[in-house]
Design a protein around this motif. Structure first.
Motif, short mmCIF file in Angstrom:
data_model
loop_
_atom_site.label_atom_id
_atom_site.label_comp_id
_atom_site.label_asym_id
_atom_site.label_seq_id
_atom_site.Cartn_x
_atom_site.Cartn_y
_atom_site.Cartn_z
N THR A 81 0.31 -1.29 -0.33
CA THR A 81 -0.33 -0.14 0.42
C THR A 81 0.82 1.56 -0.21
OG1 THR A 81 -1.34 -1.05 1.24
CG2 THR A 81 -2.21 1.13 1.67
N HIS A 241 -8.82 0.12 1.25
CA HIS A 241 -8.80 -1.00 0.07
C HIS A 241 -10.35 -0.92 -0.63
CE1 HIS A 241 -4.69 -1.62 -0.43
NE2 HIS A 241 -5.30 -1.87 1.02
N ALA A 253 -6.06 2.74 -6.39
CA ALA A 253 -6.82 1.25 -6.31
C ALA A 253 -6.32 0.28 -6.75
CB ALA A 253 -7.48 1.40 -5.52
N HIS A 257 -5.99 -3.24 -7.15
CA HIS A 257 -6.51 -4.69 -6.70
C HIS A 257 -6.69 -5.83 -8.12
CE1 HIS A 257 -8.60 -1.58 -3.28
NE2 HIS A 257 -7.60 -2.22 -3.03
N VAL A 276 -1.58 -7.79 -2.69
CA VAL A 276 -3.19 -8.32 -2.10
C VAL A 276 -3.82 -9.72 -2.70
CG1 VAL A 276 -4.22 -6.71 -3.27
CG2 VAL A 276 -6.11 -7.84 -1.70
N LEU A 287 -10.85 -9.75 -1.08
CA LEU A 287 -9.35 -9.09 -1.25
C LEU A 287 -9.59 -9.60 0.74
CD1 LEU A 287 -9.24 -5.40 -3.01
CD2 LEU A 287 -9.06 -8.02 -4.00
N GLN A 304 -15.21 -5.67 -0.97
CA GLN A 304 -15.54 -4.51 -1.90
C GLN A 304 -16.99 -3.87 -2.30
OE1 GLN A 304 -12.18 -4.13 -4.56
NE2 GLN A 304 -12.05 -2.88 -3.77
#
Length: 432
Positions: A81, A241, A253, A257, A276, A287, A304
């Motif tokens: 990250t 995230h 992002a 991902h 991830v 994730l 998400q």
């Protein structure tokens, strides 16, 4: 707690009361002999954190919501990250060779930032000399596969990522992860060697219960596994995230991902992005990352679509069994986490061809498959796992000496009887 909207179909996911989660965690911790554990559940803007037990077996200090547990490899998600935040600021390019970033010669041009983050660099799992130079280890490493062709989990790769962060920021890895990630999230930095970190435990083997074990991590590998966080802090990391509190822009992002082509993390997850893991497939993908330090087992999952985060920390290696049961229990409460298949449906046992016996190597670690009185066994640098059984989809199981259970372990690469490599724990070991 309010009901949280499930973004997939608009249906509301049922709220789970703290008392129900607390009773569930306590029951599972007792079942598996885990001295202490924490569970954080974030649904939309609502968060519930519960904990149970003690920080040390036989001690009086209770596990609290703030107790920092060594999270092992989930540290890699934090490190990745930080890298993506640097990419968003144009301080790094994902496809730039590591040698160019560091301004050093002797590193293969194929060792890009993207491949290091996605474990597709071909580097072995661990350095041979943990007290030596990271650059020397990388230069001298024997690749387990050509860069960019396959997934092979690499702590050494993340040690190199830590060096990239230091070169770009002018800070140590600790200073960078604190300044760029932890402090903006209002999280107190704690590391495995700190007195505040909760100790880990080996499995309970007698009336005294689980045995505390010392935490040890070479400085070189800090970017791969040094952080100690509570489950609530892990859930806060998960929020990054979900687009909150905005530490990563949408485009960056999405790049992080997105599943990397060819990154098939057999035995660990169903896919991999840039630092991830992917669990499940399609609209059911979560994730996350798993982490094991010395005597701890921790898990993070991020949905998400449903704006849901689940984080578990435990101070015992038996926390992995607790997690397995917890996933089933949460499903009955309306929170369905993906369950990873370990082999093909309907796979059948087959005789192990004699040509598959032999020694396979990943860096300094040798995996020897040899005959024994149970038929076949896997010897990992002297630790023997008996009753190796091969299946017709090339996977194999062994008996775990700690639990006595048959456990999915890995798979063979190549034709039956002419294996060229084995995958064990997401790591490729080539025939030696």
């Amino acid at each position: 707690m309010q009901r949280a909207e499930d973004g997939r179909d608009g249906a509301a996911r049922p709220a789970v009361a703290a008392e129900e989660l607390s009773a569930l965690l306590t029951r599972l911790a007792r079942r598996h002999g885990v001295p202490g554990a924490q569970l954080a559940l974030r649904q939309g803007d609502e968060e519930t954190v519960v904990q149970t037990g003690v920080t040390r077996q036989g001690g009086a200090e209770p596990m609290t919501a703030a107790s920092p547990v060594p999270i092992g490899s989930i540290t890699k998600l934090a490190t990745a990250t930080v890298v993506l935040a640097l990419v968003a600021d144009d301080d790094l390019d994902l496809d730039e060779p590591a040698g160019e970033v560091l301004g050093v010669a002797g590193l293969a041009g194929e060792l890009t930032v993207r491949r290091l983050l996605s474990h597709t660099s071909g580097l072995p799992s661990d350095p041979v000399d943990v007290a030596g130079s990271c650059l020397r280890e990388v230069r001298d490493a024997r690749a387990v596969c050509p860069a960019g062709t396959a997934f092979s989990y690499s702590n050494l790769g993340y040690a190199l990522v830590g060096s990239l962060i230091e070169a770009v920021t002018g800070m140590t890895w600790r200073e960078a992860v604190e300044a760029i990630l932890l402090r903006p999230l209002d999280l107190e930095p704690v590391y495995v060697a700190d007195d505040r970190a909760v100790p880990g435990h080996a499995r309970a083997t007698g009336p005294a219960g689980a045995r505390p074990v010392e935490q040890f991590l070479p400085p070189m590998l800090e970017p791969a596994g040094a952080l100690a966080l509570s489950a609530g802090a892990l859930a806060e990391l998960g929020r990054v995230h979900l687009g909150k509190p905005g530490l990563l822009d949408v485009v960056t992002a999405a790049d992080m991902h997105r599943p990397v082509e060819g990154a098939e993390p057999f035995g660990l997850a169903d896919g991999w992005g840039l630092g991830v893991a992917h669990f499940g497939a399609g609209d059911e993908t979560w994730l996350g990352h798993d982490g094991n330090a010395d005597g701890t087992s921790c898990f993070l999952r991020i949905d998400q679509a449903g704006a849901c985060v689940v984080a578990l920390t435990s101070n015992s290696v038996a926390g992995s069994d607790l997690w397995h049961d917890l996933v089933g229990e949460l499903d009955t409460l309306g929170i369905s986490l993906p369950v990873r298949a370990t082999r093909s449906a309907g796979a059948r046992r087959v005789p192990l061809p004699g040509g598959d016996f032999g020694t396979y190597r990943n860096g300094a670690v040798e995996y020897t498959i040899r005959p024994d009185e149970t038929g076949a066994a896997l010897d990992v640098d002297g630790e023997v796992f008996p009753e190796l059984e091969r299946y017709d989809d090339a996977t194999f199981t062994v008996r775990d000496p700690a639990t006595g259970r048959a456990t999915p372990c890995g798979r063979f690469r190549g034709e039956p009887g002419a294996a060229t490599a084995v995958d064990v724990g997401g790591r490729i070991a080539r025939r030696h």
